[in-house]
Write an enzyme that holds these catalytic residues in place. Structure first.
Site, PDB file in Angstrom:
ATOM      1  N   HIS A  69      39.222  67.675  32.775  1.00  0.00           N
ATOM      2  CA  HIS A  69      40.352  67.615  33.926  1.00  0.00           C
ATOM      3  C   HIS A  69      41.449  68.701  33.680  1.00  0.00           C
ATOM      4  O   HIS A  69      42.749  68.432  33.658  1.00  0.00           O
ATOM      5  CB  HIS A  69      40.898  66.072  33.886  1.00  0.00           C
ATOM      6  CG  HIS A  69      39.920  64.953  33.960  1.00  0.00           C
ATOM      7  ND1 HIS A  69      39.463  64.615  35.178  1.00  0.00           N
ATOM      8  CD2 HIS A  69      39.072  64.454  33.174  1.00  0.00           C
ATOM      9  CE1 HIS A  69      38.406  63.836  35.107  1.00  0.00           C
ATOM     10  NE2 HIS A  69      38.124  63.850  33.949  1.00  0.00           N
ATOM     11  N   ASP A  75      37.303  64.682  39.953  1.00  0.00           N
ATOM     12  CA  ASP A  75      37.042  63.462  39.156  1.00  0.00           C
ATOM     13  C   ASP A  75      35.974  62.654  39.557  1.00  0.00           C
ATOM     14  O   ASP A  75      35.700  62.366  40.691  1.00  0.00           O
ATOM     15  CB  ASP A  75      38.702  62.582  39.661  1.00  0.00           C
ATOM     16  CG  ASP A  75      39.588  63.406  38.914  1.00  0.00           C
ATOM     17  OD1 ASP A  75      39.613  64.020  38.020  1.00  0.00           O
ATOM     18  OD2 ASP A  75      40.697  62.953  39.290  1.00  0.00           O
ATOM     19  N   HIS A  79      35.783  58.161  35.646  1.00  0.00           N
ATOM     20  CA  HIS A  79      36.937  58.337  35.235  1.00  0.00           C
ATOM     21  C   HIS A  79      37.863  57.445  35.115  1.00  0.00           C
ATOM     22  O   HIS A  79      38.754  57.336  34.103  1.00  0.00           O
ATOM     23  CB  HIS A  79      37.705  59.575  36.182  1.00  0.00           C
ATOM     24  CG  HIS A  79      38.743  60.222  35.515  1.00  0.00           C
ATOM     25  ND1 HIS A  79      39.197  60.456  34.093  1.00  0.00           N
ATOM     26  CD2 HIS A  79      39.892  60.406  36.375  1.00  0.00           C
ATOM     27  CE1 HIS A  79      40.383  60.787  34.134  1.00  0.00           C
ATOM     28  NE2 HIS A  79      40.837  61.059  35.364  1.00  0.00           N
ATOM     29  N   HIS A 207      43.835  56.825  41.869  1.00  0.00           N
ATOM     30  CA  HIS A 207      42.637  56.466  40.761  1.00  0.00           C
ATOM     31  C   HIS A 207      42.043  55.213  41.030  1.00  0.00           C
ATOM     32  O   HIS A 207      40.915  55.062  40.957  1.00  0.00           O
ATOM     33  CB  HIS A 207      43.465  56.886  39.490  1.00  0.00           C
ATOM     34  CG  HIS A 207      43.212  58.393  39.103  1.00  0.00           C
ATOM     35  ND1 HIS A 207      44.366  59.125  39.586  1.00  0.00           N
ATOM     36  CD2 HIS A 207      42.391  59.257  38.352  1.00  0.00           C
ATOM     37  CE1 HIS A 207      44.088  60.471  38.956  1.00  0.00           C
ATOM     38  NE2 HIS A 207      42.984  60.522  38.402  1.00  0.00           N
TER      39      HIS A 207
END
Length: 257
Positions: A69, A75, A79, A207
């Site tokens: 990263h 991503d 992850h 995320h």
């Protein structure tokens, strides 16, 4: 003329421009810094093996040392803990790696507020003007942050309160992941989450929701200002690292002129 021949001819004649959206990899390339006690990725570094010398008289080559990263990178769903059973970077579907892109420009707002957060209403306003987000494609957020890419300090923009970089609100992140038709979300900043996202509910909501929905992230993009709001085709080329949570990537855009 075949479709592929027409594409090649258009790229040579200027009818289709190839725009490089990738941050060059070098030791000064900014990388994410997590606070203690969390472990951090290494930056990018070349280690010379030989250079036309007694270690190899006719050739020059290097070992590379880098985290997954670092710089412009992809991503993968695995992850994040919410996507821990999802695809790794070697399993990235090619239909997602070559797909249409919408570019939402918030540079003016970010110039006034580095903590700017994209909301669902901003996306709705974009769709009202430029049309719906591309099904199976990408939403790219243009913030102007690439101008800070020459300095780790300016790019991370951290003070005693933490990092100050633009991104998306928790609700907008959930909407992009669960309700929008896109397969991925890309940004100019060091990560897909805003600098203040550690304090969101849930923390690091982009995320959390994006990876949990099996979608993909792109970071540290540049030259988004050379793309139209709609109509560009994104080409994402990560390394197929088996079991990897992400990979540095060369990211190009095809733009019809």
């Amino acid at each position: 003329m075949s479709v592929l021949s027409a594409l090649l001819e258009a790229s040579r004649s200027g009818g289709v421009e190839i725009v490089d959206l990738t941050t060059p990899l070098q030791e000064s390339t900014p990388v994410l810094q997590l606070p203690e006690p969390f472990a951090n990725t290494s930056g990018f570094r070349l280690e010379e093996i030989s250079r036309y010398d007694d270690r190899g008289p006719a050739w020059y080559w290097n070992d590379i040392h880098t985290g997954e990263h670092v710089g412009t990178h992809l991503d993968a769903p695995n992850h994040w803990v919410t996507g821990r059973d999802g695809a790794d970077v070697s399993q990235a579907p090619l239909q997602t790696m070559i797909a249409p892109a919408a570019v939402l420009d918030v540079t003016a707002a970010v110039a006034q507020d580095p903590d700017f957060l994209l909301e669902v209403d901003h996306v709705r306003a974009f769709e009202a003007e430029y049309g719906p987000l591309p099904d199976g494609g990408w939403l790219l957020l243009r913030t102007g942050w690439e101008s800070r890419g020459g300095s780790q300090e300016e790019f991370l923009n951290t003070d005693d309160a933490g990092p100050h970089t633009p991104g998306v609100s928790a609700e907008c992140a959930r909407w992009i992941a669960e309700e929008s038709p896109v397969a991925g979300f890309g940004v100019e900043t060091v990560g897909t989450d805003a600098g203040g996202a550690a304090g969101f509910d849930p923390p690091f909501a982009c995320h959390h929701f994006l990876m949990g929905a099996g979608k993909w992230g792109l970071t540290s993009l540049r030259n988004l200002g050379e793309l139209p709001p709609q109509g560009a085709v994104l080409v994402v080329c990560p390394l197929p690292i088996v079991g990897g949570s992400g990979s540095p990537a060369r990211v190009l855009a095809l733009v019809e002129r």
